[in-house]
Design a protein around this motif. Structure first.
Motif, PDB file in Angstrom:
ATOM      1  N   ALA A  70       0.809  -1.212   0.000  1.00 57.13           N
ATOM      2  CA  ALA A  70       0.000   0.000   0.000  1.00 57.13           C
ATOM      3  C   ALA A  70       0.846   1.267   0.000  1.00 57.13           C
ATOM      4  CB  ALA A  70      -0.925   0.001   1.220  1.00 57.13           C
ATOM      5  N   HIS A  71       2.110   1.162   0.361  1.00 60.87           N
ATOM      6  CA  HIS A  71       2.968   2.348   0.391  1.00 60.87           C
ATOM      7  C   HIS A  71       3.850   2.456  -0.844  1.00 60.87           C
ATOM      8  CE1 HIS A  71       5.334   5.640   1.905  1.00 60.87           C
ATOM      9  NE2 HIS A  71       6.436   4.937   1.660  1.00 60.87           N
ATOM     10  N   CYS A  72       4.653   1.438  -1.114  1.00 58.03           N
ATOM     11  CA  CYS A  72       5.630   1.513  -2.210  1.00 58.03           C
ATOM     12  C   CYS A  72       5.102   0.940  -3.525  1.00 58.03           C
ATOM     13  CB  CYS A  72       6.933   0.828  -1.813  1.00 58.03           C
ATOM     14  SG  CYS A  72       6.788  -0.953  -1.583  1.00 58.03           S
ATOM     15  N   ALA A  73       3.945   0.313  -3.509  1.00 59.30           N
ATOM     16  CA  ALA A  73       3.293  -0.249  -4.699  1.00 59.30           C
ATOM     17  C   ALA A  73       4.097  -1.368  -5.361  1.00 59.30           C
ATOM     18  CB  ALA A  73       2.970   0.846  -5.710  1.00 59.30           C
ATOM     19  N   LEU A  74       5.000  -2.022  -4.640  1.00 60.29           N
ATOM     20  CA  LEU A  74       5.743  -3.158  -5.160  1.00 60.29           C
ATOM     21  C   LEU A  74       5.080  -4.452  -4.694  1.00 60.29           C
ATOM     22  CD1 LEU A  74       9.412  -1.994  -4.534  1.00 60.29           C
ATOM     23  CD2 LEU A  74       8.203  -2.088  -6.708  1.00 60.29           C
ATOM     24  N   TRP A  76       3.601 -13.974   0.193  1.00 62.71           N
ATOM     25  CA  TRP A  76       3.197 -14.519   1.482  1.00 62.71           C
ATOM     26  C   TRP A  76       4.407 -14.973   2.268  1.00 62.71           C
ATOM     27  CZ3 TRP A  76       3.679 -19.288   3.775  1.00 62.71           C
ATOM     28  CH2 TRP A  76       2.788 -19.609   4.783  1.00 62.71           C
ATOM     29  N   ARG A  77       4.383 -14.742   3.573  1.00 62.88           N
ATOM     30  CA  ARG A  77       5.439 -15.234   4.466  1.00 62.88           C
ATOM     31  C   ARG A  77       4.805 -16.040   5.584  1.00 62.88           C
ATOM     32  NH1 ARG A  77       9.272 -10.037   5.719  1.00 62.88           N
ATOM     33  NH2 ARG A  77       9.898  -9.605   3.588  1.00 62.88           N
ATOM     34  N   LYS A  78       5.556 -16.988   6.083  1.00 56.19           N
ATOM     35  CA  LYS A  78       5.069 -17.860   7.154  1.00 56.19           C
ATOM     36  C   LYS A  78       4.595 -17.051   8.358  1.00 56.19           C
ATOM     37  CE  LYS A  78       4.616 -21.812   9.404  1.00 56.19           C
ATOM     38  NZ  LYS A  78       3.528 -22.702   9.133  1.00 56.19           N
ATOM     39  N   LYS A  79       5.316 -15.972   8.698  1.00 51.14           N
ATOM     40  CA  LYS A  79       4.938 -15.186   9.875  1.00 51.14           C
ATOM     41  C   LYS A  79       3.605 -14.454   9.694  1.00 51.14           C
ATOM     42  CE  LYS A  79       7.392 -10.820   9.231  1.00 51.14           C
ATOM     43  NZ  LYS A  79       8.439  -9.988   9.795  1.00 51.14           N
ATOM     44  N   TRP A  80       3.134 -14.322   8.445  1.00 46.21           N
ATOM     45  CA  TRP A  80       1.845 -13.682   8.174  1.00 46.21           C
ATOM     46  C   TRP A  80       0.729 -14.707   8.000  1.00 46.21           C
ATOM     47  CZ3 TRP A  80       4.543 -10.529   3.853  1.00 46.21           C
ATOM     48  CH2 TRP A  80       5.214  -9.454   4.399  1.00 46.21           C
ATOM     49  N   VAL A  95      -2.702  -7.987   6.074  1.00 43.12           N
ATOM     50  CA  VAL A  95      -1.374  -7.483   5.732  1.00 43.12           C
ATOM     51  C   VAL A  95      -1.501  -6.530   4.546  1.00 43.12           C
ATOM     52  CG1 VAL A  95       0.917  -8.124   4.889  1.00 43.12           C
ATOM     53  CG2 VAL A  95      -0.220  -9.546   6.578  1.00 43.12           C
ATOM     54  N   LYS A  96      -0.975  -5.294   4.711  1.00 44.12           N
ATOM     55  CA  LYS A  96      -1.064  -4.281   3.662  1.00 44.12           C
ATOM     56  C   LYS A  96       0.300  -3.831   3.167  1.00 44.12           C
ATOM     57  CE  LYS A  96      -5.112  -2.168   5.787  1.00 44.12           C
ATOM     58  NZ  LYS A  96      -5.590  -0.937   6.409  1.00 44.12           N
ATOM     59  N   TYR A  97       1.310  -3.985   4.005  1.00 48.41           N
ATOM     60  CA  TYR A  97       2.630  -3.446   3.699  1.00 48.41           C
ATOM     61  C   TYR A  97       3.664  -4.558   3.596  1.00 48.41           C
ATOM     62  CZ  TYR A  97       0.196   0.703   5.310  1.00 48.41           C
ATOM     63  OH  TYR A  97      -0.718   1.718   5.469  1.00 48.41           O
ATOM     64  N   CYS A  98       4.686  -4.338   2.756  1.00 47.51           N
ATOM     65  CA  CYS A  98       5.705  -5.352   2.519  1.00 47.51           C
ATOM     66  C   CYS A  98       6.747  -5.396   3.623  1.00 47.51           C
ATOM     67  CB  CYS A  98       6.392  -5.100   1.179  1.00 47.51           C
ATOM     68  SG  CYS A  98       7.280  -3.543   1.066  1.00 47.51           S
ATOM     69  N   SER A  99       6.887  -4.323   4.383  1.00 45.83           N
ATOM     70  CA  SER A  99       7.920  -4.261   5.411  1.00 45.83           C
ATOM     71  C   SER A  99       7.501  -3.323   6.541  1.00 45.83           C
ATOM     72  CB  SER A  99       9.232  -3.751   4.806  1.00 45.83           C
ATOM     73  OG  SER A  99       9.068  -2.417   4.377  1.00 45.83           O
ATOM     74  N   GLU A 100       8.239  -3.394   7.622  1.00 42.37           N
ATOM     75  CA  GLU A 100       7.999  -2.509   8.756  1.00 42.37           C
ATOM     76  C   GLU A 100       8.239  -1.054   8.348  1.00 42.37           C
ATOM     77  OE1 GLU A 100       6.788  -1.614  12.560  1.00 42.37           O
ATOM     78  OE2 GLU A 100       6.734  -3.553  11.553  1.00 42.37           O
ATOM     79  N   ALA A 145       5.873   4.331   7.356  1.00 48.04           N
ATOM     80  CA  ALA A 145       5.729   5.441   6.422  1.00 48.04           C
ATOM     81  C   ALA A 145       4.264   5.588   5.959  1.00 48.04           C
ATOM     82  CB  ALA A 145       6.632   5.242   5.223  1.00 48.04           C
ATOM     83  N   GLY A 146       3.608   4.472   5.718  1.00 45.74           N
ATOM     84  CA  GLY A 146       2.225   4.492   5.263  1.00 45.74           C
ATOM     85  C   GLY A 146       1.272   4.936   6.349  1.00 45.74           C
ATOM     86  N   ALA A 147       1.531   4.558   7.579  1.00 43.03           N
ATOM     87  CA  ALA A 147       0.658   4.935   8.697  1.00 43.03           C
ATOM     88  C   ALA A 147       0.779   6.431   9.005  1.00 43.03           C
ATOM     89  CB  ALA A 147       1.010   4.124   9.937  1.00 43.03           C
TER      90      ALA A 147
END
Length: 51
Positions: A15-19, A23-27, A34-39, A44-46
């Motif tokens: 939702a922030h960087c559009a990349l 899926w990851r096991k922790k998600w 889940v909306k963002y690829c990283s912390e 930054a998005g929040a």
């Protein structure tokens, strides 16, 4: 869950960087929310709509 190839995993667009990110096991339990690829993107998005 059976083993899957990396290409077969579900993916979303950040939702922030559009990349795209995969899926990851922790998600596993929270994939629907889940909306963002990283912390970094989450922080930054929040902050966008804040003050």
């Amino acid at each position: 869950m059976k083993m899957r190839k990396k290409a077969d995993l579900p993916s979303k667009v950040c939702a922030h960087c559009a990349l795209p990110f995969s899926w990851r096991k922790k998600w596993e339990r929270d994939w629907e929310n889940v909306k963002y690829c990283s912390e970094r993107c989450r922080r930054a998005g929040a902050g966008k709509g804040g003050a």
